[in-house]
Design a protein around this motif. Structure first.
Motif: not given
Length: 221
Positions: A140-141, A145-147, A151-154
């Motif tokens: 999806a990303m 990207s920083v986001a 998102a991976r951490f989440g």
């Protein structure tokens, strides 16, 4: 003479290919086993390093769940389960690798038995949920990207929390049966575990997210 040399060369080439193929097969078996065994050692060391008793419950706090989270995030589910099974096996064989320095099959008749069994299913849940969520994030990303890093951490944190919940489910039921207490009472007495394991899940997730590239390469080896 030419045909003989040609056939000889062909045979030599085939023999070399067979040897190389066998060596490759050995590596494919040895590398996953080495990874699993490494975490077996780390789980054992995390327990033997010491434990913090929690008032109201006979099950102490250790660094086991931190290492289990890292195992689930780093390894495939099969490798992670193998790691925990090896840990349980060496403990059952007499090594003092269980909480409180316990060992032998007698440990499986105590109040911690549910947690020990839960380790197997919990680490598998971490690995499976992490793999599923990671696939969604990657699809999806954009890669750099920083986001996506957050998102991976989440995703890793969510997987670690799910694994902890699975471990608690087994642990609370096992402790309830062994101590003849209601599950809700066990859960209330274990509040210290829950807070600590949320912190450990965050630490493990941050560590894995920070070293994502190296771990991903090694997991696919």
């Amino acid at each position: 003479m030419a045909n003989f040399e040609s056939n000889s060369g062909a045979n030599t080439g085939a023999g070399s290919s067979a040897v190389a193929s066998k060596a490759f097969d050995v590596n494919r078996l040895a590398v996953p086993f080495a990874k699993a065994f490494l975490f077996t050692v780390l789980i054992s060391a995390a327990t033997m390093a010491g434990a913090l008793p929690i008032p109201g419950t006979p099950v102490p706090v250790t660094l086991q769940t931190l290492v289990l989270a890292l195992a689930g995030l780093t390894l495939t589910w099969r490798q992670a389960v193998s790691s925990v099974l090896m840990y349980l096996a060496i403990g059952a064989a007499g090594m003092p690798v269980f909480a409180g320095g316990k060992s032998g099959v007698v440990a499986f008749a105590g109040p911690s038995v549910g947690f020990l069994v839960g380790f197997v299913f919990g680490v598998a849940a971490i690995a499976l949920v992490k793999s599923a969520l990671e696939g969604v994030v990657n699809a999806a990303m954009p890669e750099d990207s920083v986001a996506k890093k957050f998102a991976r951490f989440g995703a890793y944190f969510a997987a670690s929390v799910v694994g902890s919940l699975v471990i608690y489910a087994f642990g609370f039921v096992g402790q309830s049966l062994m101590m003849h207490l209601p599950v809700w009472a066990i859960a209330v007495a274990s509040t210290g575990f829950i807070v600590g394991d949320i912190i450990k899940a965050a630490i493990a997730s941050a560590a894995y997210a920070g070293l994502y590239g190296a771990f991903k390469h090694n997991t696919n080896a």
